[in-house]
Design a protein around this motif. Structure first.
Motif, mmCIF file in Angstrom:
data_model
loop_
_atom_site.group_PDB
_atom_site.id
_atom_site.type_symbol
_atom_site.label_atom_id
_atom_site.label_comp_id
_atom_site.label_asym_id
_atom_site.label_seq_id
_atom_site.Cartn_x
_atom_site.Cartn_y
_atom_site.Cartn_z
ATOM 1 N N PRO A 22 0.833 -1.209 0.000
ATOM 2 C CA PRO A 22 0.000 0.000 0.000
ATOM 3 C C PRO A 22 0.864 1.254 0.000
ATOM 4 N N HIS A 38 -0.790 3.400 4.912
ATOM 5 C CA HIS A 38 -1.628 2.640 5.841
ATOM 6 C C HIS A 38 -1.452 3.215 7.232
ATOM 7 N N LEU A 58 -6.819 1.787 7.933
ATOM 8 C CA LEU A 58 -6.940 2.317 6.576
ATOM 9 C C LEU A 58 -5.729 1.897 5.758
ATOM 10 N N GLU A 93 -4.331 2.316 1.522
ATOM 11 C CA GLU A 93 -4.588 2.937 0.226
ATOM 12 C C GLU A 93 -3.502 2.521 -0.768
ATOM 13 N N VAL A 105 -0.829 9.318 -2.901
ATOM 14 C CA VAL A 105 -2.103 9.478 -2.196
ATOM 15 C C VAL A 105 -2.510 10.943 -2.147
ATOM 16 N N MET A 124 -7.479 5.124 -7.176
ATOM 17 C CA MET A 124 -7.068 4.693 -5.841
ATOM 18 C C MET A 124 -7.923 3.512 -5.398
ATOM 19 N N GLN A 125 -7.270 2.539 -4.807
ATOM 20 C CA GLN A 125 -7.953 1.438 -4.122
ATOM 21 C C GLN A 125 -7.802 1.659 -2.624
ATOM 22 N N THR A 126 -8.895 1.531 -1.885
ATOM 23 C CA THR A 126 -8.883 1.768 -0.443
ATOM 24 C C THR A 126 -9.575 0.622 0.273
ATOM 25 N N THR A 144 -10.832 -0.217 4.344
ATOM 26 C CA THR A 144 -10.945 0.199 5.732
ATOM 27 C C THR A 144 -11.490 -0.956 6.568
#
Length: 210
Positions: A45, A48, A57, A59, A67, A73-75, A77
């Motif tokens: 990521p 994070h 979180l 990303e 970011v 973007m892939q996120t 949570t």
């Protein structure tokens, strides 16, 4: 429990956008369960973090983006214990509330009318409740860009999870609904996600999730 990042689990074939013909799946221990999920933009990521109140979180962005300055973007949570005292009916209501909160945030930050569409899903195995939706804002307030995303909300045994795939593009008057079909492979990729509970002390790659 702090999330443990596992670099890579397995490759599976899936119908995804042209930049990848296969989707890599990773497994993360995120609070009470292991989340198996697609890796769209690489393994590590870009960001994070975990809050003291039990919110995690992660990303990911395509190579060459950040970011702070991204086009996609892939996120993921995770929110600890938010469903621990909920029955299955209440878990469904919790999942809906999480999705509604995302929509409210989109509306609060959008200079135009938000385009929102619930999406049918057949995946999200292991979740007590799951919801998917598309949301689009043709101009984010105070910017010159539009933002769209698909989101999958999953309520597990006690925790909640979201998987998001977002994209920015130049602002415009409205979205073309006929162009929406390009988002369907993205939600199909997200719904490869799977939740499982592993025995205490089990280590990656979490064979109980096979």
């Amino acid at each position: 429990m702090r999330a443990k990042f596992l670099s890579i689990a397995v490759l599976v074939a899936s119908s995804v956008p042209a930049q990848a013909q296969d989707v890599m799946l990773a497994r993360e221990q995120l609070y009470g369960q292991v989340l198996e999920h697609p890796l769209v933009f690489g393994v590590e990521p870009a960001f994070h973090a975990e809050r003291a109140d039990g919110f995690y979180l992660m990303e990911w962005v395509p190579e060459g983006q950040s970011v702070e300055d991204w086009q996609q973007m892939q996120t993921i949570t995770a929110h600890r214990a938010v469903g621990s005292n909920h029955g299955d009916d209440q878990a469904a209501a919790l999942g809906e509330n999480i999705a509604v909160n995302f929509l409210t945030g989109y509306r609060d930050n959008c200079a135009t009318e938000v385009d929102a569409l619930p999406l049918p899903i057949t995946g999200a195995q292991g979740a007590r409740a799951a919801f998917a939706a598309y949301m689009g804002c043709s101009q984010v307030r105070g910017t010159d860009h539009a933002e769209e995303m698909v989101i999958l909300v999953m309520v597990g045994a006690s925790d909640s999870y979201t998987l998001q795939w977002a994209e920015r593009s130049p602002a415009r008057a409205a979205f073309d609904r006929e162009a929406f079909s390009r988002w369907r492979p993205r939600i199909e990729a997200l719904t490869l996600a799977h939740l499982c509970t592993v025995p205490d002390g089990e280590e990656p790659p979490y064979p109980s999730c096979n």
